[in-house]
Design a protein around this motif. Structure first.
Motif, PDB file in Angstrom:
ATOM      1  N   GLY A  57       0.812  -1.189   0.047  1.00 36.79           N
ATOM      2  CA  GLY A  57      -0.019  -0.243   0.006  1.00 36.79           C
ATOM      3  C   GLY A  57       0.803   1.401   0.119  1.00 36.79           C
ATOM      4  N   PHE A  58       2.022   1.442   0.678  1.00 36.93           N
ATOM      5  CA  PHE A  58       2.743   2.556   0.992  1.00 36.93           C
ATOM      6  C   PHE A  58       3.626   2.770  -0.382  1.00 36.93           C
ATOM      7  CE2 PHE A  58       3.484   2.976   5.738  1.00 36.93           C
ATOM      8  CZ  PHE A  58       2.133   3.196   5.909  1.00 36.93           C
ATOM      9  N   LEU A  59       3.819   1.545  -1.028  1.00 39.36           N
ATOM     10  CA  LEU A  59       4.772   1.725  -2.288  1.00 39.36           C
ATOM     11  C   LEU A  59       3.931   2.255  -3.462  1.00 39.36           C
ATOM     12  CD1 LEU A  59       7.498  -0.983  -2.094  1.00 39.36           C
ATOM     13  CD2 LEU A  59       7.714   1.395  -1.388  1.00 39.36           C
ATOM     14  N   VAL A  60       2.609   1.679  -3.388  1.00 41.00           N
ATOM     15  CA  VAL A  60       1.729   2.130  -4.584  1.00 41.00           C
ATOM     16  C   VAL A  60       1.188   3.365  -4.318  1.00 41.00           C
ATOM     17  CG1 VAL A  60      -0.628   1.646  -5.469  1.00 41.00           C
ATOM     18  CG2 VAL A  60       0.801  -0.505  -4.917  1.00 41.00           C
ATOM     19  N   GLY A  61       1.045   3.857  -3.086  1.00 40.68           N
ATOM     20  CA  GLY A  61       0.796   5.198  -2.774  1.00 40.68           C
ATOM     21  C   GLY A  61       1.673   6.050  -3.133  1.00 40.68           C
ATOM     22  N   SER A  62       3.030   5.844  -2.838  1.00 36.15           N
ATOM     23  CA  SER A  62       4.241   6.710  -3.295  1.00 36.15           C
ATOM     24  C   SER A  62       4.333   6.722  -4.634  1.00 36.15           C
ATOM     25  CB  SER A  62       5.513   5.990  -2.645  1.00 36.15           C
ATOM     26  OG  SER A  62       5.495   5.978  -1.149  1.00 36.15           O
ATOM     27  N   ALA A  63       4.208   5.874  -5.499  1.00 38.02           N
ATOM     28  CA  ALA A  63       4.156   5.972  -6.849  1.00 38.02           C
ATOM     29  C   ALA A  63       3.261   6.737  -7.682  1.00 38.02           C
ATOM     30  CB  ALA A  63       3.948   4.479  -7.515  1.00 38.02           C
ATOM     31  N   VAL A  64       1.818   6.777  -6.744  1.00 32.07           N
ATOM     32  CA  VAL A  64       0.864   7.641  -7.392  1.00 32.07           C
ATOM     33  C   VAL A  64       1.227   9.155  -7.271  1.00 32.07           C
ATOM     34  CG1 VAL A  64      -1.455   8.435  -6.838  1.00 32.07           C
ATOM     35  CG2 VAL A  64      -1.168   5.863  -7.172  1.00 32.07           C
ATOM     36  N   LEU A  65       1.785   9.371  -5.959  1.00 34.94           N
ATOM     37  CA  LEU A  65       2.266  10.574  -5.449  1.00 34.94           C
ATOM     38  C   LEU A  65       3.489  11.225  -6.313  1.00 34.94           C
ATOM     39  CD1 LEU A  65       2.051  10.467  -1.220  1.00 34.94           C
ATOM     40  CD2 LEU A  65       0.505  11.745  -3.134  1.00 34.94           C
ATOM     41  N   VAL A  66       4.448  10.408  -6.581  1.00 31.94           N
ATOM     42  CA  VAL A  66       5.297  10.688  -7.596  1.00 31.94           C
ATOM     43  C   VAL A  66       4.757  11.021  -8.801  1.00 31.94           C
ATOM     44  CG1 VAL A  66       7.442   9.782  -8.752  1.00 31.94           C
ATOM     45  CG2 VAL A  66       7.288   9.540  -6.186  1.00 31.94           C
ATOM     46  N   ALA A  67       4.163  10.243  -9.450  1.00 32.71           N
ATOM     47  CA  ALA A  67       3.304  10.451 -10.859  1.00 32.71           C
ATOM     48  C   ALA A  67       2.725  11.787 -10.824  1.00 32.71           C
ATOM     49  CB  ALA A  67       2.206   9.402 -11.269  1.00 32.71           C
ATOM     50  N   ILE A  68       1.971  12.193  -9.729  1.00 33.51           N
ATOM     51  CA  ILE A  68       1.413  13.491  -9.858  1.00 33.51           C
ATOM     52  C   ILE A  68       2.419  14.638  -9.663  1.00 33.51           C
ATOM     53  CG2 ILE A  68      -0.133  15.013  -8.290  1.00 33.51           C
ATOM     54  CD1 ILE A  68      -1.651  12.633  -7.440  1.00 33.51           C
ATOM     55  N   GLY A  69       3.509  14.494  -8.928  1.00 32.11           N
ATOM     56  CA  GLY A  69       4.330  15.431  -8.820  1.00 32.11           C
ATOM     57  C   GLY A  69       5.038  15.491 -10.059  1.00 32.11           C
ATOM     58  N   VAL A  70       5.282  14.631 -10.782  1.00 31.97           N
ATOM     59  CA  VAL A  70       5.939  14.660 -12.145  1.00 31.97           C
ATOM     60  C   VAL A  70       5.311  15.503 -13.119  1.00 31.97           C
ATOM     61  CG1 VAL A  70       7.260  13.339 -14.073  1.00 31.97           C
ATOM     62  CG2 VAL A  70       7.766  12.794 -11.697  1.00 31.97           C
ATOM     63  N   VAL A  71       3.984  14.823 -13.135  1.00 36.64           N
ATOM     64  CA  VAL A  71       3.067  15.619 -14.337  1.00 36.64           C
ATOM     65  C   VAL A  71       3.042  17.257 -14.010  1.00 36.64           C
ATOM     66  CG1 VAL A  71       0.585  15.879 -14.921  1.00 36.64           C
ATOM     67  CG2 VAL A  71       1.954  13.462 -14.836  1.00 36.64           C
ATOM     68  N   LEU A  72       2.977  17.660 -12.509  1.00 39.50           N
ATOM     69  CA  LEU A  72       2.781  18.887 -12.283  1.00 39.50           C
ATOM     70  C   LEU A  72       4.007  19.740 -12.627  1.00 39.50           C
ATOM     71  CD1 LEU A  72       0.728  18.520  -8.961  1.00 39.50           C
ATOM     72  CD2 LEU A  72      -0.140  19.594 -11.008  1.00 39.50           C
ATOM     73  N   ILE A  73       5.038  19.234 -12.267  1.00 42.84           N
ATOM     74  CA  ILE A  73       6.566  19.838 -12.836  1.00 42.84           C
ATOM     75  C   ILE A  73       6.548  19.898 -14.241  1.00 42.84           C
ATOM     76  CG2 ILE A  73       8.931  19.458 -12.637  1.00 42.84           C
ATOM     77  CD1 ILE A  73       7.929  20.333 -10.027  1.00 42.84           C
ATOM     78  N   ALA A  74       6.250  18.932 -14.855  1.00 46.47           N
ATOM     79  CA  ALA A  74       6.529  19.062 -16.387  1.00 46.47           C
ATOM     80  C   ALA A  74       5.351  20.156 -17.015  1.00 46.47           C
ATOM     81  CB  ALA A  74       5.898  17.488 -17.070  1.00 46.47           C
ATOM     82  N   LEU A  75       4.132  20.313 -16.436  1.00 48.58           N
ATOM     83  CA  LEU A  75       3.292  21.120 -16.956  1.00 48.58           C
ATOM     84  C   LEU A  75       3.390  22.428 -16.377  1.00 48.58           C
ATOM     85  CD1 LEU A  75       0.242  18.726 -17.338  1.00 48.58           C
ATOM     86  CD2 LEU A  75       1.748  19.329 -19.207  1.00 48.58           C
ATOM     87  N   ALA A  76       4.131  22.589 -15.279  1.00 46.38           N
ATOM     88  CA  ALA A  76       3.995  24.014 -14.756  1.00 46.38           C
ATOM     89  C   ALA A  76       4.205  25.157 -15.387  1.00 46.38           C
ATOM     90  CB  ALA A  76       5.298  23.964 -13.483  1.00 46.38           C
ATOM     91  N   PRO A  77       3.444  26.083 -15.284  1.00 45.73           N
ATOM     92  CA  PRO A  77       3.762  27.540 -16.243  1.00 45.73           C
ATOM     93  C   PRO A  77       5.134  28.041 -15.979  1.00 45.73           C
ATOM     94  CG  PRO A  77       1.969  27.719 -14.303  1.00 45.73           C
ATOM     95  CD  PRO A  77       2.695  26.525 -13.991  1.00 45.73           C
ATOM     96  N   ALA A  78       5.671  28.464 -16.993  1.00 47.84           N
ATOM     97  CA  ALA A  78       7.130  29.063 -17.115  1.00 47.84           C
ATOM     98  C   ALA A  78       6.819  30.337 -15.932  1.00 47.84           C
ATOM     99  CB  ALA A  78       7.294  29.802 -18.491  1.00 47.84           C
ATOM    100  N   LYS A  79       8.159  30.293 -15.400  1.00 44.83           N
ATOM    101  CA  LYS A  79       8.401  31.726 -14.559  1.00 44.83           C
ATOM    102  C   LYS A  79       8.206  33.106 -15.288  1.00 44.83           C
ATOM    103  CE  LYS A  79      11.373  33.121 -10.779  1.00 44.83           C
ATOM    104  NZ  LYS A  79      12.760  32.870 -10.194  1.00 44.83           N
ATOM    105  N   GLN A  80       7.160  33.835 -14.827  1.00 46.26           N
ATOM    106  CA  GLN A  80       7.092  35.066 -15.391  1.00 46.26           C
ATOM    107  C   GLN A  80       8.161  36.153 -15.158  1.00 46.26           C
ATOM    108  OE1 GLN A  80       3.475  36.489 -13.742  1.00 46.26           O
ATOM    109  NE2 GLN A  80       2.324  35.509 -15.316  1.00 46.26           N
ATOM    110  N   SER A  81       8.652  36.822 -16.093  1.00 44.94           N
ATOM    111  CA  SER A  81       9.605  38.022 -15.904  1.00 44.94           C
ATOM    112  C   SER A  81       8.797  39.190 -14.929  1.00 44.94           C
ATOM    113  CB  SER A  81       9.817  38.761 -17.241  1.00 44.94           C
ATOM    114  OG  SER A  81       8.834  39.442 -17.780  1.00 44.94           O
ATOM    115  N   ALA A  82       9.753  39.912 -14.659  1.00 48.61           N
ATOM    116  CA  ALA A  82       9.155  41.107 -13.899  1.00 48.61           C
ATOM    117  C   ALA A  82       8.138  42.144 -14.601  1.00 48.61           C
ATOM    118  CB  ALA A  82      10.088  41.995 -13.182  1.00 48.61           C
TER     119      ALA A  82
END
Length: 127
Positions: free
Chosen positions: A94-119
């Motif tokens: 259960g812990f390892l499956v849950g960890s895999a789901v959390l990592v997948a969510i994190g990777v997708v969010l980082i990959a799709l995150a908006p670019a940093k805005q200039s000032a």
């Protein structure tokens, strides 16, 4: 589909998933003697995070730090949960499956995150 469109869909899905944490919170509050208070508190945090992710859908660029926090906190949670999974044999799967789901969510969010805005972009083009 654009990157922003994919991010918005991801934010809705993750926001709804995390918001569903309200159900174990209510159960834990109704019967605290038979619940894990740590899990109840953690689910309260995930519920709150889910609501803010749903708010971020309207303007993801304005909520870049929230999206990054969600991704990195998922990585941290997964690291702790994985370590515990190797220590507590009965909870390993259960812990390892849950960890895999959390990592997948994190990777997708980082990959799709908006670019940093200039000032200048942050102030608006009319400034």
């Amino acid at each position: 589909m654009t990157r922003e469109g994919a991010l918005k869909i991801t934010l809705v899905l993750v926001g709804l998933l995390f918001s569903a944490a309200i159900y174990p919170v209510i159960g834990g509050l109704r019967d605290p003697a038979n619940s894990d208070t740590g899990d109840t508190m953690m689910m309260g945090l995930y519920f709150t995070l889910g609501i803010f992710l749903l708010i971020a859908v309207r303007n993801p660029s304005a909520h870049r730090s929230l999206i990054a926090f969600t991704a990195w906190s998922n990585f941290a949670h997964a690291a702790v949960m994985s370590a515990l999974g190797f220590e507590i044999a009965t909870e390993r799967a259960g812990f390892l499956v849950g960890s895999a789901v959390l990592v997948a969510i994190g990777v997708v969010l980082i990959a799709l995150a908006p670019a940093k805005q200039s000032a200048q972009q942050a102030l608006g083009s009319g400034a």
